[in-house]
Design an enzyme around this catalytic site. Structure first.
Site, PDB file in Angstrom:
ATOM      1  N   GLU A   1       0.831  -1.208   0.000  1.00  0.00           N
ATOM      2  CA  GLU A   1       0.000   0.000   0.000  1.00  0.00           C
ATOM      3  C   GLU A   1       0.864   1.256   0.000  1.00  0.00           C
ATOM      4  O   GLU A   1       0.521   2.252  -0.649  1.00  0.00           O
ATOM      5  CB  GLU A   1      -0.937   0.024   1.226  1.00  0.00           C
ATOM      6  CG  GLU A   1      -1.934  -1.118   1.285  1.00  0.00           C
ATOM      7  CD  GLU A   1      -3.097  -0.981   0.301  1.00  0.00           C
ATOM      8  OE1 GLU A   1      -3.133   0.002  -0.451  1.00  0.00           O
ATOM      9  OE2 GLU A   1      -3.956  -1.895   0.295  1.00  0.00           O
TER      10      GLU A   1
ATOM     11  N   ARG B   1       0.312   3.739  -3.204  1.00  0.00           N
ATOM     12  CA  ARG B   1      -0.324   5.039  -2.933  1.00  0.00           C
ATOM     13  C   ARG B   1       0.716   6.151  -2.797  1.00  0.00           C
ATOM     14  O   ARG B   1       0.587   7.203  -3.415  1.00  0.00           O
ATOM     15  CB  ARG B   1      -1.156   4.971  -1.654  1.00  0.00           C
ATOM     16  CG  ARG B   1      -2.249   3.924  -1.740  1.00  0.00           C
ATOM     17  CD  ARG B   1      -3.208   4.001  -0.562  1.00  0.00           C
ATOM     18  NE  ARG B   1      -3.955   2.746  -0.461  1.00  0.00           N
ATOM     19  CZ  ARG B   1      -5.175   2.634   0.034  1.00  0.00           C
ATOM     20  NH1 ARG B   1      -5.805   3.687   0.489  1.00  0.00           N
ATOM     21  NH2 ARG B   1      -5.767   1.459   0.096  1.00  0.00           N
TER      22      ARG B   1
ATOM     23  N   ASP C   1      -5.181 -10.177  -7.839  1.00  0.00           N
ATOM     24  CA  ASP C   1      -5.470  -9.192  -8.889  1.00  0.00           C
ATOM     25  C   ASP C   1      -4.290  -8.439  -9.525  1.00  0.00           C
ATOM     26  O   ASP C   1      -3.933  -8.662 -10.684  1.00  0.00           O
ATOM     27  CB  ASP C   1      -6.518  -8.183  -8.386  1.00  0.00           C
ATOM     28  CG  ASP C   1      -6.199  -7.557  -7.011  1.00  0.00           C
ATOM     29  OD1 ASP C   1      -5.096  -7.783  -6.504  1.00  0.00           O
ATOM     30  OD2 ASP C   1      -7.063  -6.831  -6.473  1.00  0.00           O
TER      31      ASP C   1
ATOM     32  N   GLU D   1     -12.957  -0.293  -9.317  1.00  0.00           N
ATOM     33  CA  GLU D   1     -12.624  -1.241 -10.404  1.00  0.00           C
ATOM     34  C   GLU D   1     -13.639  -1.293 -11.546  1.00  0.00           C
ATOM     35  O   GLU D   1     -13.259  -1.456 -12.718  1.00  0.00           O
ATOM     36  CB  GLU D   1     -12.409  -2.656  -9.835  1.00  0.00           C
ATOM     37  CG  GLU D   1     -11.157  -2.797  -8.975  1.00  0.00           C
ATOM     38  CD  GLU D   1     -11.317  -2.239  -7.561  1.00  0.00           C
ATOM     39  OE1 GLU D   1     -12.471  -2.019  -7.143  1.00  0.00           O
ATOM     40  OE2 GLU D   1     -10.298  -2.012  -6.881  1.00  0.00           O
TER      41      GLU D   1
ATOM     42  N   THR E   1      -1.669   0.573 -10.088  1.00  0.00           N
ATOM     43  CA  THR E   1      -2.922  -0.041  -9.625  1.00  0.00           C
ATOM     44  C   THR E   1      -3.729   0.897  -8.736  1.00  0.00           C
ATOM     45  O   THR E   1      -4.866   0.600  -8.396  1.00  0.00           O
ATOM     46  CB  THR E   1      -2.634  -1.380  -8.916  1.00  0.00           C
ATOM     47  OG1 THR E   1      -3.850  -2.114  -8.799  1.00  0.00           O
ATOM     48  CG2 THR E   1      -2.019  -1.166  -7.545  1.00  0.00           C
TER      49      THR E   1
HETATM   50  C1  DMJ Z   1      -6.785   0.174  -4.459  1.00  0.00           C
HETATM   51  O1  DMJ Z   1      -5.986   0.513  -3.396  1.00  0.00           O
HETATM   52  C2  DMJ Z   1      -5.999  -0.469  -5.556  1.00  0.00           C
HETATM   53  O2  DMJ Z   1      -6.737  -0.423  -6.725  1.00  0.00           O
HETATM   54  C3  DMJ Z   1      -5.623  -1.881  -5.246  1.00  0.00           C
HETATM   55  O3  DMJ Z   1      -4.951  -2.505  -6.298  1.00  0.00           O
HETATM   56  C4  DMJ Z   1      -6.844  -2.674  -4.915  1.00  0.00           C
HETATM   57  N1  DMJ Z   1      -7.678  -2.068  -3.963  1.00  0.00           N
HETATM   58  C5  DMJ Z   1      -7.915  -0.662  -3.945  1.00  0.00           C
HETATM   59  C6  DMJ Z   1      -9.206  -0.171  -4.523  1.00  0.00           C
HETATM   60  O4  DMJ Z   1     -10.261  -1.008  -4.439  1.00  0.00           O
END
Ligand code: DMJ
Length: 694
Positions: A310, A314, A443, A584, A672
């Site tokens: 994370e 982020r 994912d 998503e 992501t």
């Molecule tokens: C986000 O932090 C990112 O997209 C991550 O890959 C998956 N979960 C969350 C959003 O749902």
């Protein structure tokens, strides 16, 4: 007599003392003069100065101490930015954005002074690198002294041509990753597209645009303005009630921090929101955010245990995007500093990092709940884009070494039926639990395999992606429900589980992007079978995820949904019914819109935006909250405004109602967390370090 002689003696002594005082005074004056000459030599003779100080900037800072300040005017403001061709550029129009520096004094007093001025000018030019010159994107006379960017050309086969190093960034050398492929530009996939979208005519490449991008249609512009206002409301409420905290509790007006960042208050929302504010042209809000990052974001004072994944997606990702967009070196420095703090987590025999790291001590560990102390596929597999880019812009190869070591391990690990399981032991390079998923825990591992190829032509990653998708297909994980909805199932111990997470809905966009960049579409054989099939999967998954939304009372989708004889695309268990402002589904609408031009994706996105406004708004003018049950007519709000709502959900919605050239998919690849990173060798915003190695 005695008195007279005593008087004489006294007078003589006084004369002697006076003479000594005068001598001392003379000696002091001589020493002071000598000292001043030495100081003058140190500061005014360029050669000597170069050996003793780090720059004219240092010298300038010492000049006031030598009482020369009155000769020099005060530091500059906006006017000097014009010299750099940066004026009118959001984020660079403010004086705080540029390292403060002295304005040049008037020229021509004497020769030494001329030399000094010349040297100062030279050093100031180097200082300008603190905010790198804006890449020259558009034709016309250049205002930049360092960049001569050209728009990439398309060859006869529709391939974008990687630009020569010199055309990308002046004298910078563009290094190639291993197994570099001709750039994976988006290709036409036959049969899959209606005509009329510019993406189908690959000779019409647009130029990289990072703000603006208004749609010519007024109705579309109005919708985009609504999304922009939603961003403003989310942001303003965070600023008012939770500034510096990780997230906002929009109902109770307090800060919120999820366990991913421990109890730390490191402004996750600020860093996650930066690029959305910037792209939306919310200049004032952006500037406030930028100043907080510059002054208050200090990872050295954070003792908390944070998630490596994370923190990377982020914080590191968000900062890197801002460096690319603005050239502001502050962002690069912060990203570099933070990423180095994550490195102790990678000290395992396989190179697979632990999940959690204490930013204070550097101690790392895996989650207590993870199978046999394992690391998670979607976490350690979602570092590549940021780490490769970081190495390229800093010239420090350590980051890409780390992600390529993970790659080696994953290449060698035994994959039953070609499938990747979600848990890997970081010491033994072995899967520890038979669970396969395109949703939670799996994912973004698949996402980064494809995007490593899109980012840098990494053919090895592309082959791994293609093989993994083939395994999903061959093992029956991509299947139709009784009612004809296409979905991606999960697998546990060889048993298919007909469940799909909201998280897995990003796969609509994933398959579409994979199809459009499929290497089989070009080259001598030109085989479009796989790309066409994957486009159908992309359309099917996006449609199913849309169905999961419109089969609820709120028209927002649940966290997970299932398929059985009794249900289709609906949540079954109470703990599957929530919606936490996730992006998503809207992400797939956005990618599908960009790649197909089919109006339905914009319509679906607008429907979701209205549903969010109706159900998630925490009071008039308030922020936005997740929902506890999307099947309820009057859903209860969960009182959390997730940072990814600002980073992803609102950004994708905004781009859905923008023209295609705004953050063009040819030039940018989204991490992501929806932070766009520039495509290597193609996007002039890449800004590689001259020291970057291949
Ligand atoms: C986000 O932090 C990112 O997209 C991550 O890959 C998956 N979960 C969350 C959003 O749902």
């Amino acid at each position: 007599m005695i008195r007279i002689s005593t008087l004489r003696t006294l007078t003589g002594r006084m004369n002697l003392r006076n003479r000594r005082t005068k001598e001392k005074y003379c000696l002091f004056v001589i020493l002071m003069s000598f000292f001043m000459i030495c100081v003058g030599m140190v500061y005014f003779l360029p050669d000597l100065r170069a050996k003793t100080t780090t720059g004219v900037h240092d010298a300038y800072q010492k000049i006031p101490e030598l009482f020369l300040a009155p000769h020099l005017p005060p530091p500059p403001h906006g006017a000097e930015l014009r010299l750099n061709g940066l004026e009118g550029y959001p984020g660079s129009g403010s004086p705080q954005h540029v390292v403060p520096r002295p304005m040049l004094p008037p020229r021509g007093r004497d020769e030494d002074r001329e030399k000094l001025y010349a040297k100062i000018r030279q050093d100031l030019e180097q200082e300008d690198q603190r905010v790198l010159a804006k890449p020259r994107i558009f034709d016309g006379p250049s205002t930049s002294t360092t960049t001569t960017t050209k728009i990439p050309q398309v060859d006869g086969r529709g391939h974008l041509q990687r630009m020569s190093p010199s055309s990308v960034s002046g004298s910078h050398h563009i290094s190639s990753p291993r197994n570099v492929h001709p750039h994976p530009a988006l290709h036409t996939v036959e049969h899959a597209f209606p005509a009329g979208n510019s993406y189908f005519h690959r000779s019409n490449f647009t130029k990289p645009v990072v703000f603006g991008g208004e749609d010519p249609n007024g109705a579309v512009r109005s919708k985009r303005n609504v999304i922009r206002q939603m961003m403003k409301d989310s942001w303003d409420n965070y600023v008012t009630h939770a500034w510096g905290e990780n997230e906002l509790r929009p109902l109770t007006h307090k800060g919120h921090s999820a366990s991913i960042f421990g109890p730390s208050k490191i402004g996750a929302t600020i860093v996650d929101a930066l690029d959305t504010l910037y792209i939306m042209g919310l200049h004032e809000e952006y500037q406030v955010a930028r100043d907080w990052v510059a002054k208050d974001l200090n990872f050295d004072t954070v003792r908390a245990e944070v998630s490596v994944f994370e923190t990377n997606i982020r914080f590191v990702g968000g900062l890197l995007t801002m460096f690319a967009l603005t050239g502001d070196v502050m962002y690069k420095d912060k990203a570099y500093h933070l990423a180095k703090k994550l490195l102790p987590a990678f000290e395992t025999p396989t190179g697979i990092p632990m999940a959690l790291i204490s930013l204070g001590s550097g101690a790392s560990k895996n989650y207590g709940w993870a199978s046999s102390g394992s690391s998670i596929l979607s976490e350690f597999g979602t570092l590549h884009l940021e780490f490769l880019y970081l190495s390229d812009i800093t010239g420090d190869p350590i980051f890409k070494e780390k992600v390529f070591k993970i790659r080696e391990t994953m290449k060698q690990i035994e994959k039953p039926k070609g499938l990747y399981f979600n848990y890997v032991h970081p010491r033994m390079a072995k899967f520890t639990q038979n669970h396969v998923s395109m949703g939670a825990l799996g994912d973004s591992f698949y996402e980064y395999l494809l995007k490593a190829y899109v980012q840098a032509g990494d053919i090895e990653a592309r082959e791994m992606y293609d093989a993994a998708m083939e395994a999903f297909e061959k093992n029956g994980l991509i299947r139709y429900s009784k009612g004809g909805l296409l979905y991606i199932a999960e697998m546990r111990y060889d048993r298919i589980e007909s469940k799909m997470d909201h998280l897995a809905c990003f796969a609509g966009g994933l398959f579409a992007l994979g199809a459009h960049t499929d290497p089989n579409l070009v080259g001598p054989e030109k085989n479009s079978a796989r790309a066409n099939r994957h486009m159908k999967i992309a359309e099917g998954i996006t449609n199913t995820c849309h169905e999961s939304y419109i089969r609820t009372q709120t028209r927002l989708g649940p966290e997970s949904f299932r398929f059985s004889d009794a249900i289709e695309a609906r949540a079954q268990r109470p703990n599957e019914k929530y919606y936490i402002l996730r992006p998503e589904v809207i992400e797939s609408y956005f990618i599908m819109w960009r790649l197909t031009g089919d109006q339905k994706y914009r319509d679906w996105g607008w429907d979701s935006a209205q549903a969010i406004e109706q159900h998630c708004k925490a009071g008039p003018g308030g922020g936005y909250s997740g929902l506890r049950n999307v099947y309820s007519k009057d859903p209860q709000q969960d009182d959390v405004q997730q940072s990814f709502f600002l980073a992803e959900t609102l950004k994708y919605l905004y781009l859905l109602f923008s023209s295609n050239d705004l953050i063009d998919l040819d030039y940018w690849v989204f991490n992501t967390e929806a932070h766009p990173l520039p495509v290597k060798g193609l996007n002039p915003y890449y800004r590689p370090s001259p020291n970057a190695s291949s």
